[in-house]
Enzyme design. Structure first.
Site, PDB file in Angstrom:
ATOM      1  N   LYS A 158     -31.300  29.265 -13.290  1.00 31.94           N
ATOM      2  CA  LYS A 158     -29.868  29.596 -13.237  1.00 31.94           C
ATOM      3  C   LYS A 158     -29.330  29.009 -11.931  1.00 31.94           C
ATOM      4  CE  LYS A 158     -27.303  33.596 -14.720  1.00 31.94           C
ATOM      5  NZ  LYS A 158     -26.414  32.972 -15.675  1.00 31.94           N
TER       6      LYS A 158
HETATM    7  N1  PMP Z   1     -27.428  30.631 -21.368  1.00 29.94           N
HETATM    8  C1  PMP Z   1     -26.720  30.428 -20.247  1.00 29.94           C
HETATM    9  C2  PMP Z   1     -26.369  29.034 -19.852  1.00 29.94           C
HETATM   10  C3  PMP Z   1     -26.324  31.524 -19.462  1.00 29.94           C
HETATM   11  O1  PMP Z   1     -25.630  31.339 -18.337  1.00 29.94           O
HETATM   12  C4  PMP Z   1     -26.654  32.833 -19.890  1.00 29.94           C
HETATM   13  C5  PMP Z   1     -26.187  34.023 -19.101  1.00 29.94           C
HETATM   14  N2  PMP Z   1     -27.064  34.353 -18.066  1.00 29.94           N
HETATM   15  C6  PMP Z   1     -27.415  32.984 -21.054  1.00 29.94           C
HETATM   16  C7  PMP Z   1     -27.775  31.860 -21.777  1.00 29.94           C
HETATM   17  C8  PMP Z   1     -27.870  34.342 -21.514  1.00 29.94           C
HETATM   18  O2  PMP Z   1     -28.897  34.803 -20.680  1.00 29.94           O
HETATM   19  P1  PMP Z   1     -29.103  36.363 -20.412  1.00 29.94           P
HETATM   20  O3  PMP Z   1     -29.263  37.000 -21.736  1.00 29.94           O
HETATM   21  O4  PMP Z   1     -30.337  36.449 -19.587  1.00 29.94           O
HETATM   22  O5  PMP Z   1     -27.901  36.849 -19.694  1.00 29.94           O
END
Ligand code: PMP
Length: 308
Positions: free
Chosen positions: A158
């Site tokens: 991230k």
């Molecule tokens: N894909 C992206 C690009 C994201 O930014 C997120 C949000 N964090 C997600 C998928 C979903 O991930 P999560 O369920 O861990 O929030």
């Protein structure tokens, strides 16, 4: 205008938000050299308790994102959970919240690189409701942008700078009148939403792209896969998804910490299934809400209570 947090974790302690400031030469501000997390806290009215959802899984991913950027971080997962609880207690939230931890290269120097620089941790939390404006019958489009690739900016981490890709995708979609967008990999497979993972239902099978299709390895994705298998007895398959499978699938939904489980009922003006939220999506939405609010005993171990 959104209200600002009262406090922030900054340079090793919790300070008034107005004191958490960085210099304009800060490395991360220029080069996107930061990693972040996004967690939710859910308020349970009956128990008067705030539950953080799967914080250890979020912080594991957070530290692995930092590792991809060569950051040497001394915080452990447990340190991060404790800081989060301290911060939420300081705010005294009695509502659903979003928590944003950030590790950023804090050196005030010119020069693009990753090594020999100092990561600093900061964290804030804000009250938070729904993220996708229309999460029960969203209309999405295929973005003309492509998803960043593992060999460009790894989407598995991230990474702050990578979210320029998200911002391009999201703004073009919203300004064209859509609620969200789906984005394809360089080779044309469906990767994910702008900041959500994607699932389709075909003939009673739940299908989601594999972690090698340039997705973020979502915590909500993992949660939904487990709930679908264990609670609904659904087969779940991780495999590449073609663009046209989106047009002919029975149901489509997006998952994410912010988006939770967002039902998509139209893609580029084509109805998905019957053009309304499908039964599997509805069941998973309901189940997910029970789990995150501590109303499903089997999954209480995913929740970290904030208040004593
Ligand atoms: N894909 C992206 C690009 C994201 O930014 C997120 C949000 N964090 C997600 C998928 C979903 O991930 P999560 O369920 O861990 O929030």
């Amino acid at each position: 205008m959104a209200t600002l947090p009262k406090f922030a974790y900054f340079k090793g302690r919790i300070v008034p938000y107005s004191e958490a400031k960085v210099g304009v030469l800060t490395h991360a501000l220029h080069y996107g050299t930061a990693v972040f997390g996004g967690l939710r806290g859910y308020w349970n009215e009956e128990e008067e308790q705030l539950f953080i959802f799967r914080p250890r899984d979020h912080y594991k991913r957070f530290l692995l994102s930092a590792k991809i950027l060569r950051m040497e971080v001394s915080y452990t997962i447990e340190d991060l959970v404790q800081i989060t609880k301290d911060l939420l207690r300081a705010e005294g939230h009695r509502t659903d919240v979003y928590i944003r931890p950030l590790l950023y290269l804090s050196d005030e120097v010119i020069g693009v690189r990753l090594h020999g620089l100092h990561p600093e941790l900061t964290m804030v939390s804000v009250p938070f409701g729904t993220y996708v404006t229309n999460d029960t019958n969203a209309h999405v489009t295929f973005s003309s942008w492509r998803r960043i690739d593992d060999n460009m900016i790894p989407p598995r981490g991230k990474i702050a700078g990578a979210y320029v890709n998200t911002a391009l995708i999201k703004s073009d979609a919203e300004l064209a009148g859509f609620d969200e967008a789906l984005v394809l990999t360089q080779d044309g497979h469906v990767s994910e939403g702008s900041a959500e993972n994607i699932f389709i239902v075909r003939d009673g099978v739940l299908i989601t792209p594999p972690v090698t299709d340039n997705i973020l390895e979502g915590i909500t994705r993992r949660t939904i896969i487990q709930l679908a298998r264990e609670e609904l007895g659904l087969p779940v398959v991780e495999r590449p998804i073609d663009r046209t499978e989106i047009f002919i699938c029975d149901e489509l939904f997006l998952t994410g910490t912010a988006a939770q489980v967002t039902a998509v009922t139209r893609v580029d003006h084509r109805p998905i299934g019957e053009g309304k939220m499908g039964p599997i999506t509805a069941q998973l939405r309901e189940l997910f809400q029970q789990v995150v609010r501590g109303k499903h005993p089997k999954y209480r171990h995913w929740l970290e209570p904030v208040y004593e």
